[in-house]
Design a protein around this motif. Structure first.
Motif, PDB file in Angstrom:
ATOM      1  N   SER A 213     -45.847  50.003 -20.460  1.00 16.65           N
ATOM      2  CA  SER A 213     -45.285  49.632 -21.754  1.00 16.65           C
ATOM      3  C   SER A 213     -45.374  48.131 -21.951  1.00 16.65           C
ATOM      4  CB  SER A 213     -43.826  50.081 -21.834  1.00 16.65           C
ATOM      5  OG  SER A 213     -43.174  49.525 -22.966  1.00 16.65           O
ATOM      6  N   ILE A 214     -45.427  47.711 -23.209  1.00 17.83           N
ATOM      7  CA  ILE A 214     -45.384  46.274 -23.468  1.00 17.83           C
ATOM      8  C   ILE A 214     -44.052  45.697 -22.989  1.00 17.83           C
ATOM      9  CG2 ILE A 214     -46.963  46.452 -25.423  1.00 17.83           C
ATOM     10  CD1 ILE A 214     -44.580  45.991 -27.292  1.00 17.83           C
ATOM     11  N   ASP A 215     -43.018  46.540 -22.899  1.00 19.43           N
ATOM     12  CA  ASP A 215     -41.724  46.078 -22.377  1.00 19.43           C
ATOM     13  C   ASP A 215     -41.844  45.583 -20.945  1.00 19.43           C
ATOM     14  OD1 ASP A 215     -40.898  47.075 -24.788  1.00 19.43           O
ATOM     15  OD2 ASP A 215     -39.473  48.511 -23.970  1.00 19.43           O
ATOM     16  N   ASP A 216     -42.804  46.127 -20.204  1.00 18.62           N
ATOM     17  CA  ASP A 216     -42.976  45.716 -18.810  1.00 18.62           C
ATOM     18  C   ASP A 216     -43.486  44.284 -18.692  1.00 18.62           C
ATOM     19  OD1 ASP A 216     -42.215  48.252 -17.815  1.00 18.62           O
ATOM     20  OD2 ASP A 216     -44.235  49.022 -18.182  1.00 18.62           O
ATOM     21  N   PHE A 217     -43.950  43.730 -19.809  1.00 22.48           N
ATOM     22  CA  PHE A 217     -44.547  42.396 -19.778  1.00 22.48           C
ATOM     23  C   PHE A 217     -43.678  41.344 -20.472  1.00 22.48           C
ATOM     24  CE2 PHE A 217     -48.420  45.284 -20.087  1.00 22.48           C
ATOM     25  CZ  PHE A 217     -48.503  45.424 -18.715  1.00 22.48           C
ATOM     26  N   TYR A 218     -42.392  41.645 -20.647  1.00 20.64           N
ATOM     27  CA  TYR A 218     -41.504  40.632 -21.199  1.00 20.64           C
ATOM     28  C   TYR A 218     -41.467  39.404 -20.297  1.00 20.64           C
ATOM     29  CZ  TYR A 218     -39.412  43.726 -24.728  1.00 20.64           C
ATOM     30  OH  TYR A 218     -39.194  44.548 -25.812  1.00 20.64           O
ATOM     31  N   THR A 220     -39.906  36.389 -18.086  1.00 19.74           N
ATOM     32  CA  THR A 220     -38.784  36.358 -17.154  1.00 19.74           C
ATOM     33  C   THR A 220     -37.555  35.821 -17.877  1.00 19.74           C
ATOM     34  OG1 THR A 220     -39.290  34.104 -16.446  1.00 19.74           O
ATOM     35  CG2 THR A 220     -40.343  35.908 -15.221  1.00 19.74           C
ATOM     36  N   TYR A 221     -36.412  36.039 -17.289  1.00 21.27           N
ATOM     37  CA  TYR A 221     -35.168  35.536 -17.893  1.00 21.27           C
ATOM     38  C   TYR A 221     -35.254  34.036 -18.144  1.00 21.27           C
ATOM     39  CZ  TYR A 221     -30.320  33.993 -18.214  1.00 21.27           C
ATOM     40  OH  TYR A 221     -29.151  33.384 -18.623  1.00 21.27           O
ATOM     41  N   GLN A 222     -35.786  33.305 -17.165  1.00 21.97           N
ATOM     42  CA  GLN A 222     -35.883  31.856 -17.293  1.00 21.97           C
ATOM     43  C   GLN A 222     -36.797  31.477 -18.446  1.00 21.97           C
ATOM     44  OE1 GLN A 222     -37.270  29.931 -13.731  1.00 21.97           O
ATOM     45  NE2 GLN A 222     -37.113  27.868 -14.562  1.00 21.97           N
ATOM     46  N   ASP A 223     -37.952  32.137 -18.553  1.00 22.50           N
ATOM     47  CA  ASP A 223     -38.898  31.788 -19.618  1.00 22.50           C
ATOM     48  C   ASP A 223     -38.391  32.234 -20.990  1.00 22.50           C
ATOM     49  OD1 ASP A 223     -40.611  30.628 -17.805  1.00 22.50           O
ATOM     50  OD2 ASP A 223     -41.914  32.389 -17.614  1.00 22.50           O
ATOM     51  N   GLN A 224     -37.682  33.349 -21.055  1.00 23.96           N
ATOM     52  CA  GLN A 224     -37.114  33.794 -22.326  1.00 23.96           C
ATOM     53  C   GLN A 224     -36.028  32.830 -22.791  1.00 23.96           C
ATOM     54  OE1 GLN A 224     -37.885  36.385 -24.567  1.00 23.96           O
ATOM     55  NE2 GLN A 224     -36.429  35.170 -25.751  1.00 23.96           N
ATOM     56  N   LYS A 275     -33.929  45.744 -17.728  1.00 22.43           N
ATOM     57  CA  LYS A 275     -33.221  45.384 -18.957  1.00 22.43           C
ATOM     58  C   LYS A 275     -31.726  45.171 -18.733  1.00 22.43           C
ATOM     59  CE  LYS A 275     -36.517  47.740 -21.964  1.00 22.43           C
ATOM     60  NZ  LYS A 275     -36.747  48.786 -22.992  1.00 22.43           N
ATOM     61  N   SER A 276     -31.211  45.592 -17.615  1.00 20.81           N
ATOM     62  CA  SER A 276     -29.775  45.439 -17.349  1.00 20.81           C
ATOM     63  C   SER A 276     -29.440  44.116 -16.664  1.00 20.81           C
ATOM     64  CB  SER A 276     -29.268  46.604 -16.492  1.00 20.81           C
ATOM     65  OG  SER A 276     -29.879  46.573 -15.206  1.00 20.81           O
ATOM     66  N   ALA A 277     -30.437  43.393 -16.207  1.00 19.60           N
ATOM     67  CA  ALA A 277     -30.182  42.126 -15.498  1.00 19.60           C
ATOM     68  C   ALA A 277     -29.542  41.099 -16.428  1.00 19.60           C
ATOM     69  CB  ALA A 277     -31.483  41.576 -14.923  1.00 19.60           C
ATOM     70  N   TYR A 278     -28.790  40.195 -15.815  1.00 24.02           N
ATOM     71  CA  TYR A 278     -28.129  39.109 -16.560  1.00 24.02           C
ATOM     72  C   TYR A 278     -27.330  39.656 -17.737  1.00 24.02           C
ATOM     73  CZ  TYR A 278     -30.881  35.827 -13.813  1.00 24.02           C
ATOM     74  OH  TYR A 278     -31.442  35.104 -12.765  1.00 24.02           O
ATOM     75  N   ALA A 279     -26.478  40.647 -17.448  1.00 20.85           N
ATOM     76  CA  ALA A 279     -25.573  41.229 -18.444  1.00 20.85           C
ATOM     77  C   ALA A 279     -26.319  41.733 -19.676  1.00 20.85           C
ATOM     78  CB  ALA A 279     -24.505  40.202 -18.844  1.00 20.85           C
ATOM     79  N   GLY A 280     -27.475  42.330 -19.439  1.00 18.82           N
ATOM     80  CA  GLY A 280     -28.236  42.899 -20.542  1.00 18.82           C
ATOM     81  C   GLY A 280     -29.279  41.979 -21.141  1.00 18.82           C
ATOM     82  N   ARG A 281     -29.290  40.724 -20.730  1.00 19.46           N
ATOM     83  CA  ARG A 281     -30.323  39.808 -21.225  1.00 19.46           C
ATOM     84  C   ARG A 281     -31.692  40.190 -20.663  1.00 19.46           C
ATOM     85  NH1 ARG A 281     -29.120  35.885 -25.149  1.00 19.46           N
ATOM     86  NH2 ARG A 281     -30.761  34.639 -24.198  1.00 19.46           N
ATOM     87  N   GLY A 282     -31.712  40.758 -19.452  1.00 20.06           N
ATOM     88  CA  GLY A 282     -32.942  41.261 -18.868  1.00 20.06           C
ATOM     89  C   GLY A 282     -33.706  40.252 -18.043  1.00 20.06           C
ATOM     90  N   ASP A 283     -34.521  40.762 -17.126  1.00 22.35           N
ATOM     91  CA  ASP A 283     -35.392  39.926 -16.306  1.00 22.35           C
ATOM     92  C   ASP A 283     -36.459  40.833 -15.698  1.00 22.35           C
ATOM     93  OD1 ASP A 283     -36.425  37.698 -15.087  1.00 22.35           O
ATOM     94  OD2 ASP A 283     -34.859  37.535 -13.552  1.00 22.35           O
ATOM     95  N   ARG A 284     -37.552  40.239 -15.314  1.00 19.99           N
ATOM     96  CA  ARG A 284     -38.609  41.021 -14.665  1.00 19.99           C
ATOM     97  C   ARG A 284     -38.089  41.541 -13.321  1.00 19.99           C
ATOM     98  NH1 ARG A 284     -43.530  37.695 -14.827  1.00 19.99           N
ATOM     99  NH2 ARG A 284     -43.232  38.198 -17.028  1.00 19.99           N
ATOM    100  N   ALA A 285     -38.361  42.813 -13.071  1.00 20.65           N
ATOM    101  CA  ALA A 285     -37.932  43.401 -11.804  1.00 20.65           C
ATOM    102  C   ALA A 285     -38.670  42.747 -10.648  1.00 20.65           C
ATOM    103  CB  ALA A 285     -38.187  44.906 -11.822  1.00 20.65           C
ATOM    104  N   ASP A 286     -38.024  42.740  -9.490  1.00 18.22           N
ATOM    105  CA  ASP A 286     -38.673  42.188  -8.303  1.00 18.22           C
ATOM    106  C   ASP A 286     -39.916  43.013  -7.979  1.00 18.22           C
ATOM    107  OD1 ASP A 286     -38.037  40.295  -5.801  1.00 18.22           O
ATOM    108  OD2 ASP A 286     -38.910  42.182  -5.083  1.00 18.22           O
ATOM    109  N   PRO A 287     -41.022  42.377  -7.605  1.00 14.10           N
ATOM    110  CA  PRO A 287     -42.252  43.124  -7.302  1.00 14.10           C
ATOM    111  C   PRO A 287     -42.070  44.239  -6.281  1.00 14.10           C
ATOM    112  CG  PRO A 287     -42.747  40.788  -7.483  1.00 14.10           C
ATOM    113  CD  PRO A 287     -41.243  40.919  -7.569  1.00 14.10           C
ATOM    114  N   SER A 288     -41.080  44.108  -5.420  1.00 19.20           N
ATOM    115  CA  SER A 288     -40.843  45.168  -4.441  1.00 19.20           C
ATOM    116  C   SER A 288     -40.402  46.466  -5.115  1.00 19.20           C
ATOM    117  CB  SER A 288     -39.785  44.728  -3.431  1.00 19.20           C
ATOM    118  OG  SER A 288     -38.530  44.504  -4.065  1.00 19.20           O
TER     119      SER A 288
END
Length: 431
Positions: A213-218, A220-224, A275-288
């Protein structure tokens, strides 16, 4: 009106995988949710016409679980004239002839280039896939309600056969890479479920489909966060969603690698977003935590709510919402980054963007009913409103001309109603 009763032989019941329930009645929107709808959704026309027929290639279904024996004859109720009827007629799928007649009522057959003759000549494949699909969705095949039967035989299977046709043509052309199908559909209209079912059908038939999904390419939290700071006061860029909030290079690299994942033994870790990271602000999941896709991949299903949107002039988007101007400027890079890698397009069209609010409300109500935290009506309105300017600016062009890289014979545009079922009169081809 008198009912005609024809019976359907049941399949043996057994353990079912969990799946979505049949469609529920749409909840009433609160004033907080309904208020912003009209302001954002005006001006989206929905002309409708019918589409012509064409041919269907033969298909191979290696590895598909065979249809079990059938006994008994419970009656089923299905619509006679409309995918979402107010008057019902009792119909049967017991015999191959009855099933073929029912399938041929699907409003998608012409758009998918499937003729009645082709349905009848491949009816055993349709039946086997119907049983498989019902199981995937958690439906009792012999006890499906109107919406469930429509979803299986009038919607998902015609689309699956259309993808099969695209894959056959792709291979006939000599292409060695996986077929990339771009899927453009608004939030909440059922595209994720459709993609999941197509992917599972390929697994059931001995092939591999990978979804992304294009959602997978949002970003990172820092860049957003940095993007929002660069556009203070612009609500369209404070959170993920609109063009400009994606890592285009990550998407390009992933698509290129997926389409070249053609050999046994190859593996690719596909990005995922939390999408749940940072209280819903979201972040890319860890590659693991990224899932690994094994080769060879036959089909890549690449879906998104704004996939294939064509940029317009800054003056045009400014008339919709001045905050949309930087979004429109960012959108100009998406065609070369992502759309050029798409081999065929599927567009799911809706009659009214207001439905996105209602669908989101349904999803949140289901979350709360299951004990999970959900957004309030005011939060839903704020969330969905950030996408409405883009819908107003770009959906008319998408529906009139198709996605940016749409080509004749490789573009399917279907329309669904508020219950996510195909409308009776489908859009005419745009190419």
């Amino acid at each position: 009106t008198a009912n005609t009763v024809i019976t359907m032989a049941p399949f043996p019941r057994g353990a079912r995988p969990s799946g979505p329930a049949s469609a529920k009645a749409t909840p009433t929107l609160s004033a907080q949710v309904a208020a912003p709808i009209a302001a954002h959704a005006a001006g989206l026309a929905s002309p409708i016409a019918s589409a012509p027929n064409a041919g269907l290639h033969g298909h191979i279904f290696a590895g598909l679980v065979k249809s079990p024996s059938r006994t008994g004859s419970p009656a089923l109720v299905v619509p006679s004239a409309s995918p979402t009827p107010s008057v019902e007629t009792v119909v049967s799928l017991a015999t191959d002839g009855a099933l073929a007649d029912y399938i041929c009522q699907s409003p998608l057959l012409a758009s998918c280039n499937i003729t009645p003759e082709e349905v009848k000549s491949h009816i055993m494949q349709w039946r086997k896939l119907g049983v498989q699909l019902a199981s995937q969705l958690g439906f009792e095949h012999d006890d499906m309600d109107d919406i469930q039967r429509l979803r299986v035989y009038h919607y998902y299977l015609p689309v699956f056969f259309w993808v099969e046709k695209q894959l056959a043509a792709h291979r006939t052309s000599g292409a060695k890479h996986a077929l990339v199908v771009g899927i453009s559909a608004p939030q909440g209209c059922g595209k994720t479920t459709l993609v999941e079912q197509l992917e599972a059908l390929y697994t059931a038939t001995g092939r591999t489909a990978a979804s992304v999904s294009i959602d997978d390419f949002y970003l990172t939290y820092q860049d957003q966060t940095a993007l929002g700071q660069a556009h203070p006061g612009n609500p369209l860029l404070q959170y993920r969603g609109n063009a400009g909030s994606h890592d285009l290079k990550l998407g390009t690299d992933t698509l290129k690698q997926l389409r070249e994942l053609t050999q046994p033994g190859q593996q690719l870790a596909v990005p995922r977003y939390n999408k749940s990271a940072y209280a819903g602000r979201g972040d890319r999941a860890d590659p693991s935590a990224w899932p690994s896709v094994p080769g060879p991949v036959d089909v890549v299903l690449f879906e998104g709510w704004m996939s294939g949107f064509e940029p317009v002039s800054d003056e045009q988007v400014a008339s919709v919402d001045p905050n949309l101007v930087p979004v429109n400027q960012a959108l100009r890079a998406y065609k070369a980054a992502w759309d050029d890698w798409v081999d065929a397009w599927l567009v799911v069209r809706i009659g009214d963007p207001q439905w996105v609010f209602k669908w989101r409300l349904q999803a949140e109500e289901r979350m709360r009913a299951s004990g999970k935290a959900g957004m309030t009506d005011a939060q839903i309105a704020d969330f969905v409103a950030r996408f409405m300017p883009a819908y107003k600016a770009y959906l008319p062009g998408l529906y009139a001309k198709g996605p940016t890289t749409a080509r004749a014979g490789k573009t399917l545009i279907i329309e669904v109603d508020e219950k996510r079922s195909p409308v009776v009169h489908q859009p005419a081809p745009v190419l």
